[in-house]
Design a protein around this motif. Structure first.
Motif, PDB file in Angstrom:
ATOM      1  N   THR A  31       0.801  -1.217   0.000  1.00 35.08           N
ATOM      2  CA  THR A  31       0.000   0.000   0.000  1.00 35.08           C
ATOM      3  C   THR A  31       0.842   1.279   0.000  1.00 35.08           C
ATOM      4  O   THR A  31       0.301   2.380   0.099  1.00 35.08           O
ATOM      5  N   GLY A  32       2.164   1.116  -0.150  1.00 34.14           N
ATOM      6  CA  GLY A  32       3.045   2.284  -0.087  1.00 34.14           C
ATOM      7  C   GLY A  32       2.986   3.179  -1.308  1.00 34.14           C
ATOM      8  O   GLY A  32       3.479   4.308  -1.266  1.00 34.14           O
ATOM      9  N   ASP A  33       2.426   2.695  -2.391  1.00 33.20           N
ATOM     10  CA  ASP A  33       2.403   3.493  -3.627  1.00 33.20           C
ATOM     11  C   ASP A  33       0.982   3.867  -4.027  1.00 33.20           C
ATOM     12  O   ASP A  33       0.714   4.105  -5.202  1.00 33.20           O
ATOM     13  N   THR A  50       0.117   4.847  -7.827  1.00 31.01           N
ATOM     14  CA  THR A  50       1.095   5.812  -8.342  1.00 31.01           C
ATOM     15  C   THR A  50       2.246   5.146  -9.089  1.00 31.01           C
ATOM     16  O   THR A  50       3.059   5.842  -9.668  1.00 31.01           O
TER      17      THR A  50
ATOM     18  N   GLY B  30      -2.394  -3.602   5.008  1.00 36.76           N
ATOM     19  CA  GLY B  30      -1.484  -2.559   4.586  1.00 36.76           C
ATOM     20  C   GLY B  30      -0.061  -2.961   4.910  1.00 36.76           C
ATOM     21  O   GLY B  30       0.181  -3.827   5.762  1.00 36.76           O
ATOM     22  N   THR B  31       0.891  -2.322   4.228  1.00 37.53           N
ATOM     23  CA  THR B  31       2.290  -2.701   4.442  1.00 37.53           C
ATOM     24  C   THR B  31       3.120  -1.558   5.035  1.00 37.53           C
ATOM     25  O   THR B  31       4.328  -1.690   5.180  1.00 37.53           O
ATOM     26  N   GLY B  32       2.457  -0.463   5.418  1.00 39.32           N
ATOM     27  CA  GLY B  32       3.205   0.687   5.915  1.00 39.32           C
ATOM     28  C   GLY B  32       3.757   0.517   7.315  1.00 39.32           C
ATOM     29  O   GLY B  32       4.607   1.303   7.735  1.00 39.32           O
ATOM     30  N   ARG B  74       8.908   0.593  -3.691  1.00 38.30           N
ATOM     31  CA  ARG B  74       8.128   1.800  -3.400  1.00 38.30           C
ATOM     32  C   ARG B  74       6.677   1.513  -2.998  1.00 38.30           C
ATOM     33  O   ARG B  74       6.027   2.367  -2.395  1.00 38.30           O
ATOM     34  N   ASP B  75       6.222   0.291  -3.275  1.00 37.82           N
ATOM     35  CA  ASP B  75       4.890  -0.083  -2.779  1.00 37.82           C
ATOM     36  C   ASP B  75       4.966  -0.697  -1.379  1.00 37.82           C
ATOM     37  O   ASP B  75       3.950  -1.080  -0.824  1.00 37.82           O
ATOM     38  N   GLU B  76       6.170  -0.782  -0.846  1.00 34.36           N
ATOM     39  CA  GLU B  76       6.405  -1.334   0.506  1.00 34.36           C
ATOM     40  C   GLU B  76       5.954  -2.788   0.633  1.00 34.36           C
ATOM     41  O   GLU B  76       5.636  -3.245   1.728  1.00 34.36           O
ATOM     42  N   HIS B 390      10.196   5.407   1.371  1.00 32.25           N
ATOM     43  CA  HIS B 390       9.827   6.753   0.938  1.00 32.25           C
ATOM     44  C   HIS B 390      10.927   7.776   1.157  1.00 32.25           C
ATOM     45  O   HIS B 390      10.708   8.969   0.949  1.00 32.25           O
TER      46      HIS B 390
END
Lengths: 394, 394
Positions: A31-33, A50, B30-32, B74-76, B390
């Protein structure tokens, strides 16, 4: 018998296919992008990818989204959208569904999420104050009435600060309050006086140290160093504002638009066709750049080397890019009617631009200015990427 | 007939149940708020949840993980782990499986991911140079041999820089090279000379502007301002190093440990029991704090208000916390034998500490210093959270 097989097999395969789609395509992903785009006219939100530059979902039923903003849960799965009508909506960006929704006040203006990700606060005009909710359930946790001599004050400039704190300012009372939730759900409130005449918006620096408030009723801004105990008001940039001439101001600039570019803040002037550069240590003005119109947002590319600027009506069809070391405008073009917002990818390779009256979000290479893609959207305004989850004061 | 129904129905339900489990329990999240912990002795990695303070998975078979480090897609969703033996492993942190793995050199030391998330670079001692891979497939994209008069140089201090660039330094040659991939997969290489005697590690400032190299063979550090064209070497902190006495140094400090605390960098002294504060604009020393031992990492809490310091053998059972405005040590305790690494939650409410010889990772409230949880781990060393995806230069 053949029919039975066929039905059951198609049922089985149907489930397999649906299951596969659901877990692989629709949901099993980082979910980071991801991000959201506010569609203000229709009360809806686009969930966007994104990396692949595409829309994953449209979520509807969010009420009045003029002036809407959003924050993200610390796992970057949920977006919390603050509507103008007091609506607070928790969107599951993986499933594209509304997870929870409350209408928590009659008229509100933005919110914030605590550094530990457990509390969400909303700034209300009516009734004046700040309400705080559990991020998991959206159950009410605390209700901070902004009481002063004149009744209940509208609140503005609500931000998160380190240490499970929220900071906000009372428009009517000219006070800044710190609500400290570090001991639990009963906040300890510190009230700071002497902010000035009709504070209309505020920001906190990216490290969470300085809280700076813009004033509608007088020139200059008021800064608090939150490392001081107690913090004392400090008037900075005494010329910042509409000035003696009281120029017509089409739109008071968003203070969230302040950007840290190297060791300087970049901020839109009020009323004037200028962008100011301010020393990040002394808060003194060090340079000015003439720009196309009244700036609304001046957003630094994450490396601080360039600043992108959009403008108020009627010059809001234009973007300019300033080179920060020289202060020169190095690029100008017209993306289309009503350029409302810009959001950089977290490490700055791309930037997304909402062009409301063209019904598109444009995606640019932030170095070559090449347009990489365009996404259709209904009256797009604010763009918010999940990377905000990891940053203070957004 | 009943049997046929039963088989097909159970098949159908089996698929439903398996699909549900797979997407809801094991993966849909989620991966954050995830991260990894390197287990150096066993060549394994723990995938951890920083919200619930628990281990989600152990991934094995990563080879020699002494001095291992990691970056994130970048999508973690994916972690890229750089092993000492040249292994580059892509871990799917949602499924807990190895997605790809290549052994790309004989001996390597760290890597970086490009700002657009498409390229991964690895710094190699043997054969000396940098190899670049596609993040999706781990297919080789470019092979940059570090040729100089003396043959192939070992490379160190590899970082990402804005604009799809990598920057690294040649230990033997004393040169810093910039590999610019902005035009595609054929890099444009800029070679900067005059770095100094045996550069052993380097860092890039969080905005990607200044690249600073530590020298093993002489005192002082070499800084390049990457906004200059071409960047020129600039010697800073001429006393930084082992000094005339050539004190025994148990461990050269990691330069990645440089932390930005407000407007100062905090860095571990070499050999001395001191932490240095350096002005972030001038790179001049402005203060020093006496500490317990030879510092290894001096890590600022994300708000810059405090700095946590760990130490080299034999004093590596201790942590100290410095208040940055006063420069005073305000807290000291012994978490256990071999405190190797610290990682703050992105907005700084918690910090995770690996205590290798106690076989645990400890999780502290970064404000009260209260220990919130402890996670068993096999010889834990580096801790890396997905929020790094990020940020520049990590």
């Amino acid at each position: 018998m053949k029919t039975v097989y066929a039905v059951l097999l198609s049922l089985a395969f149907g489930v397999v296919i649906a299951g596969t789609l659901r877990s692989e395509t629709a949901q099993l992903r980082g979910t980071g992008d991801l991000g959201i785009v506010i569609e203000r006219a229709t009360g809806s939100v686009l969930i966007v990818d994104t990396t692949e530059h595409r829309v994953l979902n449209r979520v509807e039923g969010l009420g009045d989204l003029s002036h809407a903003s959003a924050v993200f849960s610390r796992d970057e799965r949920y977006a919390f959208v603050f509507g103008r009508d007091g609506g607070l909506t928790k969107i599951d960006i993986l499933t594209g569904r509304i997870a929870r929704r409350v209408v928590q006040a009659g008229n509100s203006i933005g919110g914030a999420i605590s550094d530990d990700g457990t509390l969400i606060a909303v700034s209300n005009y009516e009734p004046g104050g700040v309400r705080v909710f559990d991020t998991e359930t959206l159950d009410a946790v605390a209700d901070i009435s902004a009481k002063w001599d004149g009744g209940l004050s509208k609140t503005i400039g609500l931000v998160d600060a380190p240490g499970r704190r929220f900071v906000f300012t009372l428009w009517d009372a000219g006070e800044t309050w710190i609500a400290d939730f570090s001991a639990g759900v009963q906040p300890v409130i510190t009230k700071l006086k002497g902010v000035g005449d009709r504070p209309y918006d505020a920001l906190i620096t990216p490290d969470g140290r300085h809280y700076i408030t813009g004033l509608y009723g007088e020139d200059g801004l008021t800064a608090f160093d939150l490392w001081q105990d107690p913090p004392k008001p400090h008037r900075i940039l005494r010329d910042y504002g509409r000035g003696e001439a009281k120029l017509p101001v089409y739109k008071m600039p968003h203070l969230e638009g302040w950007a840290l570019a190297g060791d300087r803040f970049v901020l839109p002037a009020v009323g004037h066709h200028e962008v100011l550069f301010v020393d990040a240590r002394t808060f003194e003005e060090v340079a000015r750049t003439k720009v196309h119109g009244q700036p609304v947002f001046a957003v630094a590319r994450p490396d601080g080397r360039q600043v992108w600027v959009n403008f108020a009506h009627p010059l809001n069809d234009t973007l300019q890019v300033i080179d920060t070391p020289t202060g020169k405008v190095i690029r100008e073009w017209k993306p289309g009617p009503a350029v409302l917002h810009m959001e950089f990818a977290p490490r700055g390779h791309n930037v997304w631009v909402s062009v409301r009256d063209a019904g598109v979000v444009q995606i640019y290479d932030a170095r070559t200015f090449e347009k990489k893609a365009e996404i259709p959207a209904k009256s797009p305004s604010g763009i918010f990427f999940t990377a905000r989850a990891h940053r203070t004061g957004l």
